[in-house]
Scaffold this motif. Structure first.
Motif, short mmCIF file in Angstrom:
data_model
loop_
_atom_site.label_atom_id
_atom_site.label_comp_id
_atom_site.label_asym_id
_atom_site.label_seq_id
_atom_site.Cartn_x
_atom_site.Cartn_y
_atom_site.Cartn_z
N ARG A 1 -12.12 80.13 40.47
CA ARG A 1 -11.05 80.50 39.54
C ARG A 1 -10.00 79.40 39.52
O ARG A 1 -9.73 78.76 40.54
CB ARG A 1 -10.41 81.83 39.93
CG ARG A 1 -11.27 83.05 39.57
CD ARG A 1 -11.40 83.19 38.07
NE ARG A 1 -12.17 84.35 37.64
CZ ARG A 1 -13.47 84.34 37.38
NH1 ARG A 1 -14.16 83.21 37.55
NH2 ARG A 1 -14.09 85.42 36.97
N THR A 2 -9.39 79.22 38.35
CA THR A 2 -8.40 78.15 38.17
C THR A 2 -7.05 78.57 38.71
O THR A 2 -6.56 79.66 38.44
CB THR A 2 -8.26 77.82 36.67
OG1 THR A 2 -9.53 77.40 36.17
CG2 THR A 2 -7.23 76.69 36.47
N VAL A 3 -6.44 77.68 39.49
CA VAL A 3 -5.08 77.89 39.98
C VAL A 3 -4.12 77.66 38.82
O VAL A 3 -4.15 76.60 38.19
CB VAL A 3 -4.75 76.92 41.14
CG1 VAL A 3 -3.29 77.05 41.56
CG2 VAL A 3 -5.67 77.18 42.32
N ARG A 4 -3.29 78.64 38.53
CA ARG A 4 -2.34 78.52 37.42
C ARG A 4 -1.00 77.94 37.85
O ARG A 4 -0.31 77.29 37.08
CB ARG A 4 -2.13 79.88 36.77
CG ARG A 4 -3.37 80.46 36.12
CD ARG A 4 -3.97 79.51 35.12
NE ARG A 4 -5.16 80.06 34.47
CZ ARG A 4 -5.98 79.36 33.72
NH1 ARG A 4 -5.77 78.06 33.54
NH2 ARG A 4 -7.04 79.92 33.17
N ALA A 5 -0.62 78.20 39.10
CA ALA A 5 0.65 77.69 39.61
C ALA A 5 0.58 77.66 41.13
O ALA A 5 -0.21 78.37 41.74
CB ALA A 5 1.82 78.56 39.15
N ILE A 6 1.38 76.81 41.73
CA ILE A 6 1.48 76.76 43.18
C ILE A 6 2.94 76.54 43.55
O ILE A 6 3.62 75.71 42.97
CB ILE A 6 0.58 75.68 43.79
CG1 ILE A 6 0.66 75.69 45.32
CG2 ILE A 6 0.90 74.30 43.24
CD1 ILE A 6 -0.44 74.89 46.00
N LYS A 7 3.43 77.36 44.47
CA LYS A 7 4.82 77.28 44.90
C LYS A 7 4.87 76.89 46.37
O LYS A 7 3.99 77.22 47.15
CB LYS A 7 5.53 78.63 44.70
CG LYS A 7 5.44 79.18 43.28
CD LYS A 7 6.02 78.24 42.25
CE LYS A 7 5.93 78.85 40.84
NZ LYS A 7 6.38 77.90 39.81
N CYS A 8 5.92 76.18 46.72
CA CYS A 8 6.09 75.69 48.08
C CYS A 8 7.46 76.12 48.60
O CYS A 8 8.44 76.13 47.86
CB CYS A 8 5.97 74.17 48.10
SG CYS A 8 6.34 73.41 49.69
N ALA A 9 7.51 76.50 49.87
CA ALA A 9 8.77 76.87 50.49
C ALA A 9 8.71 76.52 51.97
O ALA A 9 7.63 76.46 52.56
CB ALA A 9 9.04 78.38 50.31
N PRO A 10 9.85 76.28 52.61
CA PRO A 10 9.84 76.00 54.05
C PRO A 10 9.54 77.27 54.83
O PRO A 10 9.97 78.36 54.46
CB PRO A 10 11.27 75.52 54.33
CG PRO A 10 12.10 76.15 53.25
CD PRO A 10 11.21 76.20 52.03
N MET A 11 8.78 77.12 55.93
CA MET A 11 8.52 78.28 56.78
C MET A 11 9.82 78.81 57.35
O MET A 11 10.04 80.02 57.41
CB MET A 11 7.57 77.89 57.91
CG MET A 11 7.23 79.04 58.85
SD MET A 11 6.21 78.51 60.25
CE MET A 11 4.67 78.13 59.42
N TRP A 12 10.68 77.89 57.79
CA TRP A 12 11.99 78.29 58.31
C TRP A 12 12.98 77.19 58.00
O TRP A 12 12.79 76.04 58.38
CB TRP A 12 11.94 78.55 59.82
CG TRP A 12 13.28 78.69 60.47
CD1 TRP A 12 13.84 77.89 61.42
CD2 TRP A 12 14.27 79.70 60.20
NE1 TRP A 12 15.09 78.33 61.76
CE2 TRP A 12 15.38 79.44 61.05
CE3 TRP A 12 14.32 80.80 59.34
CZ2 TRP A 12 16.52 80.24 61.03
CZ3 TRP A 12 15.46 81.59 59.33
CH2 TRP A 12 16.53 81.32 60.17
N ALA A 13 14.03 77.52 57.27
CA ALA A 13 15.02 76.53 56.85
C ALA A 13 16.41 76.90 57.31
O ALA A 13 17.39 76.30 56.88
CB ALA A 13 14.99 76.37 55.33
N GLY A 14 16.51 77.90 58.16
CA GLY A 14 17.81 78.34 58.65
C GLY A 14 18.33 77.46 59.77
O GLY A 14 17.69 76.50 60.20
#
Length: 238
Positions: free
Chosen positions: A77-90
């Motif tokens: 299946r085609t990936v339509r979007a991918i988001k990235c975030a830090p595991m911990w940024a506090g």
């Protein structure tokens, strides 16, 4: 009566509305990945985890929109979007509820020790689930398995990103470690902030509603793990 505005002005206004809606969708998606004022991630796949694609195993951070990823129920299946975030940024130490879950080798059929986000849904084959629901697979959050077979929280020791793949429909993807991880559909993210939404494609077991079944699955996993250890099937936990 004079109508104020122009075609150009109306078009600009509609573009602004569309952009506002897109930003709102993105914010809602980040609210699912991040919590506590966006200081830590609770779901997603950890950087470095390899995912099955049409060209083999690829580290998730190298996957882009348009790539074909192998899914559990629907093939490629085609990936339509991918988001990235830090595991911990506090600031300071990562709080306990944000800490990722360490799963030793072999506990969930994984070939190597692996790290899962606490609220990441993983698919588990279970005889008990089949007897209760008619489905031989159960979708549970990683945090629901903490405390059995060496599964534990682990504090991040270095900055790490996590990634969320999105498809046209909810999908479950294969990772090289052996975990089957659920990924959400792109679209109305607001309706999918809670996996308890009525229109979900996969049912995530809830600690509030399905506690008895989750506890039974935990016991089943533990029994299988101990039997494998006794029989020397496992090479040792990592």
């Amino acid at each position: 009566m004079r109508v104020h505005g122009s075609k150009h002005g109306i078009s600009k206004m509609l573009d602004e509305i569309a952009n506002d809606w897109e930003r709102a969708q993105y914010a809602d998606l980040m609210a699912e990945m991040l919590d506590d004022q966006s200081s830590g991630a609770t779901t997603g796949i950890v950087a470095g985890t390899r995912v099955a694609t049409s060209v083999g195993w690829i580290a998730i951070e190298r996957i882009a929109a348009g790539d074909a990823v192998l899914t559990f129920d629907a093939g490629l299946r085609t990936v339509r979007a991918i988001k990235c975030a830090p595991m911990w940024a506090g600031v300071g130490r990562c709080p306990a509820h944000f800490r990722p879950v360490h799963v030793p080798q072999g506990v969930l059929g994984n070939s190597h020790a692996m790290t899962l986000l606490p609220r990441q849904g993983v698919l588990i084959e279970s005889d008990l689930a089949e007897s209760h629901t008619g489905d031989p697979f159960a979708l549970v959050r990683a945090e629901s398995l903490v405390g059995i077979c060496g599964i534990r929280r682990s504090e991040p020791t270095m900055p790490t990103n996590v990634y969320l793949l999105q498809f046209d429909e909810d999908q479950i993807v294969f990772t090289a470690h052996g975990a089957l991880c659920v990924c959400p559909a792109v679209g109305d993210i607001l309706a999918r902030v809670s996996w308890d939404a009525a229109d979900r494609d996969y049912h995530m077991l809830s600690e509030d509603i399905d506690r008895e079944l989750i506890n039974s699955i935990r016991e089943e996993i533990e029994e299988t793990w101990m039997n494998d250890c006794d029989e020397g099937v496992l090479g040792g936990a990592a």
